[in-house]
Design a protein around this motif. Structure first.
Motif, PDB file in Angstrom:
ATOM      1  N   LEU A  79       0.843  -1.100  -0.009  1.00 22.13           N
ATOM      2  CA  LEU A  79       0.048  -0.138   0.100  1.00 22.13           C
ATOM      3  C   LEU A  79       0.865   1.158  -0.178  1.00 22.13           C
ATOM      4  O   LEU A  79       0.450   2.221  -0.586  1.00 22.13           O
ATOM      5  CB  LEU A  79      -0.879   0.004   1.319  1.00 22.13           C
ATOM      6  N   THR A 123      -5.084  -0.919  -4.566  1.00 23.26           N
ATOM      7  CA  THR A 123      -5.415  -0.224  -3.105  1.00 23.26           C
ATOM      8  C   THR A 123      -6.510  -1.328  -2.942  1.00 23.26           C
ATOM      9  O   THR A 123      -6.781  -1.852  -1.538  1.00 23.26           O
ATOM     10  CB  THR A 123      -5.890   0.895  -3.150  1.00 23.26           C
ATOM     11  N   TYR A 127      -6.679  -4.119   0.325  1.00 25.93           N
ATOM     12  CA  TYR A 127      -7.597  -4.032   1.304  1.00 25.93           C
ATOM     13  C   TYR A 127      -8.390  -5.486   1.674  1.00 25.93           C
ATOM     14  O   TYR A 127      -8.492  -5.835   2.508  1.00 25.93           O
ATOM     15  CB  TYR A 127      -8.702  -2.897   0.857  1.00 25.93           C
ATOM     16  N   THR A 130      -6.065  -7.942   3.179  1.00 28.89           N
ATOM     17  CA  THR A 130      -5.718  -7.569   4.520  1.00 28.89           C
ATOM     18  C   THR A 130      -7.107  -8.158   5.484  1.00 28.89           C
ATOM     19  O   THR A 130      -6.694  -8.763   6.361  1.00 28.89           O
ATOM     20  CB  THR A 130      -5.195  -6.058   4.649  1.00 28.89           C
ATOM     21  N   ASN A 248      -9.830  -2.508  10.735  1.00 29.43           N
ATOM     22  CA  ASN A 248     -10.686  -3.178   9.628  1.00 29.43           C
ATOM     23  C   ASN A 248     -11.804  -2.333   9.176  1.00 29.43           C
ATOM     24  O   ASN A 248     -11.884  -2.266   7.938  1.00 29.43           O
ATOM     25  CB  ASN A 248     -11.319  -4.452  10.147  1.00 29.43           C
ATOM     26  N   PHE A 251     -10.520   0.360   6.591  1.00 33.45           N
ATOM     27  CA  PHE A 251     -10.399  -0.296   5.205  1.00 33.45           C
ATOM     28  C   PHE A 251     -11.718  -0.060   4.448  1.00 33.45           C
ATOM     29  O   PHE A 251     -11.832   0.708   3.518  1.00 33.45           O
ATOM     30  CB  PHE A 251      -9.975  -1.504   5.241  1.00 33.45           C
ATOM     31  N   SER A 293      -7.879   8.228  -0.630  1.00 33.72           N
ATOM     32  CA  SER A 293      -7.808   6.753  -0.101  1.00 33.72           C
ATOM     33  C   SER A 293      -5.914   7.018   0.472  1.00 33.72           C
ATOM     34  O   SER A 293      -5.977   6.052   1.481  1.00 33.72           O
ATOM     35  CB  SER A 293      -7.824   5.650  -1.119  1.00 33.72           C
ATOM     36  N   ASP A 296      -5.382   6.945   4.033  1.00 36.62           N
ATOM     37  CA  ASP A 296      -5.649   5.639   5.071  1.00 36.62           C
ATOM     38  C   ASP A 296      -4.562   5.345   5.912  1.00 36.62           C
ATOM     39  O   ASP A 296      -4.664   5.119   7.069  1.00 36.62           O
ATOM     40  CB  ASP A 296      -5.793   4.510   4.206  1.00 36.62           C
TER      41      ASP A 296
END
Length: 322
Positions: A79, A123, A127, A130, A248, A251, A293, A296
Motif C-alpha cells: 500500500l 489499493t 484492502y 488484508t 478493519n 479499510f 484513499s 488511510d
C-alpha cells in the motif's frame, strides 16, 4: 431539494465553463473544467498529496521497526508503494489544473491518467487481502498468517506487480486514447473510449464487482463488530481486539467514501457520456475522491497510537459521567 441544488450547480458550472472558453485567448486550449470544478480538483489532489505523503513517510518508519513479516504487513508495505507511485504523479495533475494547459508529452499524460486507476484497484485488492487474512485469524481458522521467509513475501508482492506490469500497463498504454484524436494541450479526457461496447462491458463488470464485494465486506465487518461488542461490553474501549476491528472498519470506510461513489456515478456516466460536456468534469471530481484513499495510512497510525486511544477513553468516561 437536493436534486434542485445539484441542477442549479450544474447550470452555474456550465455557464462559467462557456464564458471561460469563450474568453480564452488561446485557441489551441480546450480546457473544459469550470473554475468551481478546477478548485475542487486542486483541493482534492492537494489534500491527498499532503496527507498521503505524511502518512506514507510515517508508516514507513513504523514498518521498519517491525520484525515479523505477516501477510497483513506485506499488504501494508505494498500500500505504501502504490500510494507513493500515485503521489509522484499528482504534481503533474495539479500543474495542469492550475495552468489549464498540458505542457508535457501525451505519453506522460497517459501514464498519469492510468496511474490513478491502477492505484485505485491495487489499493482495493490489498484492502480485500488484508481483511480476509484478519478475518481468518478472528474466526480462528488460522492462528496466524505470515511468511516464513522474507523471500516468500517478496515473491508474493513481486507476482502482483509483475502481473500489473505485464498485463495491465501495456494494455492501458497502447489502447488508451486510440479511439479518437485528442488535443495535445489537454489531458485526462479519454471519454471517447467508452463508445466501444467491449469497454462498456468491462466497466459494467468492474462496477458490479466492486459494489458486490463492498457490500459483502461491510456486512461481515458489522457482524464481527457486533460480536466483539457483546463479548467485551465492559472493557470495549480498552481492549486490543476492538481496535483491531476498528482498523478493519477503516479499510471499508475508505472503500465506501473514496471508491464506491466513483463506480456508482460511472454507471450513469457511461450511458450519458456524450449528452453533456460538463459530465466529464463531474467524472473527474469523483475520480479525484479515489486519490483521498492515500490518507488511510495516516488514519492507521492515528488509530493505533496510544495517545489516540487514551483520548477516546477519556472522552467516553466523561460522557458516561454526564
Amino acid at each position: 431539494m437536493l436534486l434542485e441544488s445539484l441542477w442549479n450547480m450544474y447550470k452555474e458550472d456550465f455557464r462559467n465553463m462557456t464564458e471561460e472558453n469563450g474568453n480564452s485567448s488561446d485557441p489551441s486550449s480546450s480546457f473544459t473544467h469550470s473554475s468551481t470544478m478546477s478548485a475542487i480538483l486542486i483541493t482534492s489532489y492537494s489534500v491527498a498529496f499532503a496527507g498521503g505523503g505524511i502518512g506514507s513517510i510515517t508508516m514507513s518508519f513504523v514498518l521498519v521497526k517491525m520484525n515479523t513479516l505477516s501477510v497483513t504487513t506485506t499488504a501494508i508495505i505494498n500500500l505504501v508503494v502504490v500510494h507513493s507511485l500515485l503521489l509522484f504523479t499528482v504534481p503533474f495533475r495539479l500543474h495542469y489544473y492550475v495552468n489549464k494547459k498540458w505542457v508535457f508529452k501525451m505519453t506522460l499524460c497517459k501514464v498519469v491518467s492510468a496511474m490513478v486507476h491502477i492505484h485505485m484497484y491495487l489499493t482495493f485488492l490489498f484492502y480485500v487481502i488484508t481483511l480476509v487474512i484478519r478475518w481468518l485469524i478472528f474466526f480462528q481458522w488460522k492462528d496466524k498468517v505470515e511468511f516464513y521467509r522474507k523471500l516468500h513475501a517478496i515473491a508474493a508482492s513481486a507476482a502482483v506487480w509483475v502481473f500489473v506490469m505485464v498485463f495491465v500497463v501495456p494494455v492501458l498504454f497502447f489502447e488508451y486514447g486510440r479511439s479518437g484524436s485528442y488535443n495535445d494541450t489537454t489531458c485526462f479526457q479519454f471519454h471517447k473510449e467508452l463508445q466501444q461496447e467491449s469497454v462498456k462491458a468491462l466497466n459494467y463488470t468492474i462496477i458490479v464487482s466492486v459494489a458486490c464485494v463492498t457490500c459483502v465486506l461491510l456486512g461481515l465487518q458489522v457482524f464481527i463488530l457486533v460480536k466483539v461488542a457483546r463479548r467485551l461490553s465492559t472493557s470495549l474501549w480498552s481492549h486490543q481486539e476492538f481496535w483491531a476491528q476498528v482498523k478493519n472498519l477503516i479499510f471499508i470506510c475508505v472503500i465506501i467514501i473514496c471508491f464506491l461513489p466513483y463506480h456508482l456515478f460511472r454507471a450513469y456516466y457511461i450511458q450519458h457520456v456524450n449528452d453533456f460536456d460538463q459530465l466529464e468534469s463531474y467524472n473527474e471530481v469523483f475520480l479525484s475522491l479515489t486519490a483521498l484513499s492515500c490518507l488511510d495510512l495516516l488514519s492507521f497510525v492515528l488509530s493505533g497510537s496510544r495517545l489516540f486511544k487514551q483520548k477516546v477513553g477519556m472522552l467516553r468516561s466523561r460522557l458516561s459521567c454526564c
